[in-house]
Design a protein around this motif. Structure first.
Motif, PDB file in Angstrom:
ATOM      1  N   VAL A   1      15.000-158.914-108.552  1.00 35.85           N
ATOM      2  CA  VAL A   1      15.073-157.777-108.979  1.00 35.85           C
ATOM      3  C   VAL A   1      15.447-157.233-108.058  1.00 35.85           C
ATOM      4  O   VAL A   1      15.283-157.947-106.842  1.00 35.85           O
ATOM      5  N   GLY A   2      16.512-156.259-108.691  1.00 31.28           N
ATOM      6  CA  GLY A   2      17.727-155.030-107.676  1.00 31.28           C
ATOM      7  C   GLY A   2      17.481-154.328-107.735  1.00 31.28           C
ATOM      8  O   GLY A   2      17.704-153.414-108.833  1.00 31.28           O
ATOM      9  N   GLU A   3      17.219-153.773-106.140  1.00 32.49           N
ATOM     10  CA  GLU A   3      17.309-151.886-106.564  1.00 32.49           C
ATOM     11  C   GLU A   3      18.489-151.468-106.925  1.00 32.49           C
ATOM     12  O   GLU A   3      18.411-150.245-107.278  1.00 32.49           O
ATOM     13  N   GLU A   4      19.253-152.333-106.676  1.00 31.41           N
ATOM     14  CA  GLU A   4      20.567-151.451-105.925  1.00 31.41           C
ATOM     15  C   GLU A   4      21.329-152.495-107.882  1.00 31.41           C
ATOM     16  O   GLU A   4      21.010-153.275-107.921  1.00 31.41           O
ATOM     17  N   PRO A   5      22.457-150.745-108.360  1.00 31.82           N
ATOM     18  CA  PRO A   5      22.846-152.114-110.069  1.00 31.82           C
ATOM     19  C   PRO A   5      23.747-152.619-109.840  1.00 31.82           C
ATOM     20  O   PRO A   5      24.237-153.273-111.796  1.00 31.82           O
ATOM     21  N   HIS A   6      24.363-153.659-109.033  1.00 29.36           N
ATOM     22  CA  HIS A   6      25.252-154.559-109.048  1.00 29.36           C
ATOM     23  C   HIS A   6      24.493-155.896-108.910  1.00 29.36           C
ATOM     24  O   HIS A   6      23.771-156.164-108.390  1.00 29.36           O
ATOM     25  N   GLY A   7      25.007-157.417-108.591  1.00 28.87           N
ATOM     26  CA  GLY A   7      24.812-158.186-108.295  1.00 28.87           C
ATOM     27  C   GLY A   7      24.897-158.571-106.862  1.00 28.87           C
ATOM     28  O   GLY A   7      25.591-157.591-106.540  1.00 28.87           O
ATOM     29  N   PRO A   8      24.817-160.195-106.311  1.00 27.37           N
ATOM     30  CA  PRO A   8      24.460-160.908-104.832  1.00 27.37           C
ATOM     31  C   PRO A   8      26.418-160.227-104.776  1.00 27.37           C
ATOM     32  O   PRO A   8      27.082-160.543-105.029  1.00 27.37           O
ATOM     33  N   TYR A   9      26.351-159.046-103.473  1.00 26.78           N
ATOM     34  CA  TYR A   9      28.171-159.601-102.492  1.00 26.78           C
ATOM     35  C   TYR A   9      27.555-159.667-101.179  1.00 26.78           C
ATOM     36  O   TYR A   9      26.592-160.397-100.758  1.00 26.78           O
ATOM     37  N   ASP A  10      29.370-160.400-101.166  1.00 28.18           N
ATOM     38  CA  ASP A  10      29.254-160.700 -99.028  1.00 28.18           C
ATOM     39  C   ASP A  10      29.184-158.922 -98.166  1.00 28.18           C
ATOM     40  O   ASP A  10      29.847-158.262 -98.281  1.00 28.18           O
ATOM     41  N   ARG A  11      28.065-159.143 -97.601  1.00 22.95           N
ATOM     42  CA  ARG A  11      27.480-157.614 -96.568  1.00 22.95           C
ATOM     43  C   ARG A  11      28.605-157.378 -95.221  1.00 22.95           C
ATOM     44  O   ARG A  11      29.189-157.017 -95.441  1.00 22.95           O
ATOM     45  N   PRO A  12      28.427-159.046 -94.569  1.00 26.76           N
ATOM     46  CA  PRO A  12      29.759-158.959 -93.560  1.00 26.76           C
ATOM     47  C   PRO A  12      31.069-157.747 -93.024  1.00 26.76           C
ATOM     48  O   PRO A  12      31.756-157.661 -92.607  1.00 26.76           O
ATOM     49  N   VAL A  13      31.457-158.111 -94.715  1.00 25.99           N
ATOM     50  CA  VAL A  13      33.238-158.308 -94.752  1.00 25.99           C
ATOM     51  C   VAL A  13      32.884-156.366 -94.937  1.00 25.99           C
ATOM     52  O   VAL A  13      34.301-156.050 -95.097  1.00 25.99           O
ATOM     53  N   LEU A  14      31.815-155.522 -95.396  1.00 25.63           N
ATOM     54  CA  LEU A  14      31.771-154.424 -95.673  1.00 25.63           C
ATOM     55  C   LEU A  14      32.651-153.521 -94.185  1.00 25.63           C
ATOM     56  O   LEU A  14      33.389-152.486 -94.384  1.00 25.63           O
ATOM     57  N   SER A  15      32.121-153.637 -92.943  1.00 21.42           N
ATOM     58  CA  SER A  15      32.655-152.857 -92.017  1.00 21.42           C
ATOM     59  C   SER A  15      33.784-153.675 -91.739  1.00 21.42           C
ATOM     60  O   SER A  15      34.729-153.196 -90.278  1.00 21.42           O
ATOM     61  N   LYS A  16      34.214-154.750 -91.864  1.00 12.45           N
ATOM     62  CA  LYS A  16      34.881-155.098 -91.344  1.00 12.45           C
ATOM     63  C   LYS A  16      36.945-154.905 -92.760  1.00 12.45           C
ATOM     64  O   LYS A  16      37.645-153.614 -92.584  1.00 12.45           O
ATOM     65  N   GLU A  17      37.072-156.459 -93.521  1.00 11.46           N
ATOM     66  CA  GLU A  17      38.237-156.086 -94.491  1.00 11.46           C
ATOM     67  C   GLU A  17      38.366-154.922 -95.403  1.00 11.46           C
ATOM     68  O   GLU A  17      39.433-154.164 -95.514  1.00 11.46           O
ATOM     69  N   VAL A  18      37.458-154.691 -95.884  1.00  2.00           N
ATOM     70  CA  VAL A  18      36.769-153.386 -96.743  1.00  2.00           C
ATOM     71  C   VAL A  18      37.032-152.164 -96.144  1.00  2.00           C
ATOM     72  O   VAL A  18      37.485-151.526 -96.184  1.00  2.00           O
ATOM     73  N   LEU A  19      36.775-151.541 -94.986  1.00  2.00           N
ATOM     74  CA  LEU A  19      37.255-150.467 -94.088  1.00  2.00           C
ATOM     75  C   LEU A  19      38.583-150.033 -94.784  1.00  2.00           C
ATOM     76  O   LEU A  19      39.124-149.338 -94.230  1.00  2.00           O
ATOM     77  N   THR A  20      39.179-151.589 -93.314  1.00  2.00           N
ATOM     78  CA  THR A  20      40.749-151.726 -93.298  1.00  2.00           C
ATOM     79  C   THR A  20      41.420-151.405 -94.092  1.00  2.00           C
ATOM     80  O   THR A  20      42.843-151.547 -94.118  1.00  2.00           O
TER      81      THR A  20
ATOM     82  N   ASP B   1      41.677-154.081 -95.936  1.00  5.70           N
ATOM     83  CA  ASP B   1      42.133-155.290 -96.622  1.00  5.70           C
ATOM     84  C   ASP B   1      41.654-156.410 -97.589  1.00  5.70           C
ATOM     85  O   ASP B   1      42.331-157.107 -98.439  1.00  5.70           O
ATOM     86  N   ARG B   2      40.291-155.795 -98.071  1.00  4.35           N
ATOM     87  CA  ARG B   2      39.759-156.067 -99.528  1.00  4.35           C
ATOM     88  C   ARG B   2      39.224-155.280-100.516  1.00  4.35           C
ATOM     89  O   ARG B   2      38.467-154.163 -99.733  1.00  4.35           O
ATOM     90  N   SER B   3      38.867-155.067-101.621  1.00  6.06           N
ATOM     91  CA  SER B   3      37.914-154.239-101.914  1.00  6.06           C
ATOM     92  C   SER B   3      37.094-154.585-101.962  1.00  6.06           C
ATOM     93  O   SER B   3      36.301-155.527-102.066  1.00  6.06           O
ATOM     94  N   VAL B   4      35.993-153.764-102.786  1.00  3.44           N
ATOM     95  CA  VAL B   4      34.453-154.052-102.713  1.00  3.44           C
ATOM     96  C   VAL B   4      33.865-155.462-103.770  1.00  3.44           C
ATOM     97  O   VAL B   4      32.903-155.597-103.834  1.00  3.44           O
TER      98      VAL B   4
END
Length: 411
Positions: free
Chosen positions: A27-46, A48-51
């Motif tokens: 059971v998950g509150e978000e509408p999508h499956g599991p993902y890597d959170r640590p990169v959100l504040s790093k490569e995703v913001l810059t 260098d990676r997409s969500v």
């Protein structure tokens, strides 16, 4: 399985690997499956990676039922039932609580403007903050911990002006102490971050859109975007009244034993309910004078390292006993910060190496005669020896408390 993130995925995988062939529901509150959170504040913001690049692979053969976009509302332990936000009621034989944590909202004085205020916890948060940074600054970061420092680093990489406000004397001081914090402060200032430490926000400026803030020292800072990096709180409110013990009353993680079994209010472990990840409060492996009995560790390793342990406990199997000591990392301002153990328990920091020109640092944390943690900057290879020493200390501590080796802490 309540929680469809990293912790839920790892626990599900461990259950299958240990031979569980029954029905498995996540059971998950978000509408999508599991993902890597640590990169959100790093490569995703810059950029260098997409969500979409953050999605975690689901092992073939997991054969799980995914109920996404729904959250748990209540737990009936006596009837072994779980009620969800869409009205669904699920029966269970064993329950894994892996609901993670949520960003702490603004609880300070004054009203918050309607737009321009951000938190960063999930993929949607990262997308919104990324768009705001691309449009330009200045950025005001409220909170000088890990998240605030990482976002400040990403913003400076995008050439966005950054002001970082924190009540502590140094960045990340609560996690790494004043010695390391003072080094990090120098690096941040050299990167162009306007540090306003030992101060707080007393009022935001602007009604519809953020224009800046007034600080407790009387100064004003301008801002087009604000990130509230005020920490996280375990997502355990839905467990109020369930009879499970929560740390710090009704606002903390589910208190668990060393094997991950949830503890009942006023009682011992509940055999059919286990907990791991940010939703859990782990037993202190080194309960020295002045340290708490349980800790909200809140690191990626807490979700990964204990997955096999909780799976074994839920299935009634022998404790694997091979989970490593906690660890965390942070990449910011060209530094690879890596740590093992529990530095926050230390009252003495010993510097083994400090090379400001190469941004190299190696320190260990001590309480009394015991080493409780270690940290390196751009010296990752130095951690192995510290990890082994900390592990030995924890084993000795467990043996001193109890002769039963089955009760040893993670190795």
């Amino acid at each position: 399985m309540v929680g469809a993130g990293l912790a839920g995925l790892r626990a599900s995988t461990a259950l299958r690997e240990r031979g569980f062939d029954g029905d498995l529901t996540l059971v998950g509150e978000e509408p999508h499956g599991p993902y890597d959170r640590p990169v959100l504040s790093k490569e995703v913001l810059t950029g260098d990676r997409s969500v979409t690049d953050t999605a975690l692979p689901v092992p073939p053969g997991l054969e799980a039922r995914w109920l996404l976009g729904r959250r748990a509302l209540a737990l009936d332990r006596t009837g072994r039932r779980l009620r969800l936000s869409d009205g669904t009621v699920l029966d269970y034989d064993g329950l894994v609580i892996a609901t993670g944590a949520t960003a702490r909202p603004w609880s300070g004085p004054g009203a918050v403007p309607e737009s321009g205020i951000h938190v960063l916890r999930g993929r949607g948060d990262a997308l919104e903050l990324r768009r705001a940074l691309v449009e330009g600054g200045p950025l005001l970061v409220v909170g000088s911990g890990f998240l605030g420092s990482e976002v400040a680093s990403a913003a400076r990489a995008l050439d966005v002006p950054v002001t970082l406000v924190g009540s502590a004397r140094h960045p990340m001081e609560r996690a790494v102490g004043p010695v390391v914090g003072s080094v990090l402060a120098g690096v941040q200032q050299a990167a162009g971050v306007d540090l306003r430490l030992g101060t707080t926000v007393t009022r935001f400026l602007g009604q519809r859109s953020i224009r800046g803030a007034v600080l407790s020292d009387g100064s004003r800072v301008g801002a087009r975007t604000v990130l509230l990096a005020l920490g996280a709180r375990p997502s355990t409110g839905w467990l109020r009244g369930s009879g499970l013990r929560l740390r710090e009353g009704a606002s903390g993680g589910v208190v668990r034993d060393r094997r991950g079994r949830a503890l009942a209010v006023g009682g011992g472990p509940v055999p059919d309910v286990v907990v791991l990840g940010d939703a859990s409060a782990a037993p202190n492996p080194l309960p020295l004078d002045g340290t708490p009995a349980h800790l909200d560790i809140g690191h990626w390793s807490e979700a990964v390292d204990h997955a096999d342990t909780v799976a074994a406990a839920l299935l009634g199997q022998e404790d694997p006993g091979d989970a490593p000591v906690p660890s965390f990392w942070s990449d910011q301002f060209g530094m690879r910060i890596r740590s093992v153990g529990l530095p926050q328990l230390g009252d003495l920091t010993r510097v083994h190496e400090h090379d400001p020109e190469r941004h190299r640092l190696e320190v260990s944390y001590h309480r009394g005669r015991r080493v409780v943690g270690a940290l390196t900057v751009n010296r990752t290879s130095r951690l192995a020896a510290h990890r082994e020493r900390i592990s030995r200390e924890w084993r000795r501590s467990a043996q001193a408390r109890s002769p039963d080796r089955a009760d040893l802490p993670p190795r």
